[in-house]
Design an enzyme around this catalytic site. Sequence first.
Site, PDB file in Angstrom:
ATOM      1  N   ASP A 197      37.892  39.908  44.585  1.00 33.76           N
ATOM      2  CA  ASP A 197      37.233  38.616  44.366  1.00 33.76           C
ATOM      3  C   ASP A 197      37.495  37.685  45.544  1.00 33.76           C
ATOM      4  O   ASP A 197      38.564  37.761  46.149  1.00 33.76           O
ATOM      5  CB  ASP A 197      37.874  37.942  43.139  1.00 33.76           C
ATOM      6  CG  ASP A 197      36.973  37.924  41.947  1.00 33.76           C
ATOM      7  OD1 ASP A 197      35.954  38.631  41.966  1.00 33.76           O
ATOM      8  OD2 ASP A 197      37.298  37.204  40.990  1.00 33.76           O
ATOM      9  N   TYR A 223      38.812  34.169  47.073  1.00 36.90           N
ATOM     10  CA  TYR A 223      39.759  33.152  46.606  1.00 36.90           C
ATOM     11  C   TYR A 223      38.978  32.034  45.904  1.00 36.90           C
ATOM     12  O   TYR A 223      37.863  31.697  46.305  1.00 36.90           O
ATOM     13  CB  TYR A 223      40.530  32.563  47.784  1.00 36.90           C
ATOM     14  CG  TYR A 223      41.406  33.547  48.523  1.00 36.90           C
ATOM     15  CD1 TYR A 223      42.412  34.247  47.876  1.00 36.90           C
ATOM     16  CD2 TYR A 223      41.250  33.747  49.900  1.00 36.90           C
ATOM     17  CE1 TYR A 223      43.233  35.136  48.559  1.00 36.90           C
ATOM     18  CE2 TYR A 223      42.062  34.629  50.596  1.00 36.90           C
ATOM     19  CZ  TYR A 223      43.053  35.316  49.927  1.00 36.90           C
ATOM     20  OH  TYR A 223      43.861  36.183  50.620  1.00 36.90           O
ATOM     21  N   PHE A 255      40.673  38.768  51.679  1.00 32.16           N
ATOM     22  CA  PHE A 255      42.066  38.437  52.029  1.00 32.16           C
ATOM     23  C   PHE A 255      42.188  37.324  53.067  1.00 32.16           C
ATOM     24  O   PHE A 255      43.274  36.797  53.277  1.00 32.16           O
ATOM     25  CB  PHE A 255      42.850  39.679  52.499  1.00 32.16           C
ATOM     26  CG  PHE A 255      43.040  40.723  51.440  1.00 32.16           C
ATOM     27  CD1 PHE A 255      43.922  40.500  50.380  1.00 32.16           C
ATOM     28  CD2 PHE A 255      42.340  41.918  51.472  1.00 32.16           C
ATOM     29  CE1 PHE A 255      44.092  41.452  49.388  1.00 32.16           C
ATOM     30  CE2 PHE A 255      42.503  42.883  50.479  1.00 32.16           C
ATOM     31  CZ  PHE A 255      43.382  42.649  49.441  1.00 32.16           C
ATOM     32  N   HIS A 260      48.504  47.267  45.477  1.00 22.21           N
ATOM     33  CA  HIS A 260      47.939  46.008  45.965  1.00 22.21           C
ATOM     34  C   HIS A 260      49.039  45.164  46.613  1.00 22.21           C
ATOM     35  O   HIS A 260      50.196  45.208  46.178  1.00 22.21           O
ATOM     36  CB  HIS A 260      47.320  45.249  44.787  1.00 22.21           C
ATOM     37  CG  HIS A 260      46.417  44.134  45.202  1.00 22.21           C
ATOM     38  ND1 HIS A 260      46.882  42.886  45.548  1.00 22.21           N
ATOM     39  CD2 HIS A 260      45.063  44.090  45.337  1.00 22.21           C
ATOM     40  CE1 HIS A 260      45.853  42.113  45.869  1.00 22.21           C
ATOM     41  NE2 HIS A 260      44.738  42.821  45.750  1.00 22.21           N
TER      42      HIS A 260
END
Length: 225
Positions: A68, A70, A81, A190
């Site tokens: 997703d 942020y 990221f 992750h």
Amino acid sequence: MTELNPQIEQSWKEVLLEEFSSPYFASLKQFLIQEKQSHTVYPLGQQIFNAFNHTPIHSLKVVILGQDPYHGKGQAHGLCFSVPVGINPPPSLINIFKEINSDLGIPVPQHGNLEKWADQGVLLLNATLTVRAGQAGSHQGKGWESFTDAVIRKISDNKTGVVFILWGRYARDKKILIDKNKHYILEAAHPSPFSAYNGFFGCKHFSTTNEILIKQGFEPIDWSL
């Protein structure tokens, strides 16, 4: 809605033409039009396809898959990221930088803008390309996954020797879309603080990626920022 008509780099526009004209994409556009009438949506419209605009398909060498964007103000700018200069790197990105430092000895950078990676052929792709402000996962199941799954399939079909970096269960589930006989798949936990110590730290994906690229005669990625 002009930003979804779509402002995307030409090589991707050609490869993804049938997706943009599909019924699910029309429904997705309609959803986003309605969503923007009553909510703030990230990233800004012209940044939704930023990952593609920085990394044309012909120059693509590596895919890093996120989930997703942020959902905090000013954070999302269309690269998974990554955050713009001036925005504090979130915890997962800090852990990515720690692993790069451990793996390659590169100092932890002072900012979290990953455009330099994207411009070297690293597609920083989120599975969902938009999100409602303050609500993680709010645009999942609206059509973006169909689009980004198609992107992964197109890369798998049209390229050879791409390094797919899959962190966490959600990303790892996408490996069924990738022809493992043509491409390289690197998997780990992750980088989130909740899971980084369960196999992300020490994965050495950055040096491994460069070894794979060099073996194929490609320029390695400069992971410093």
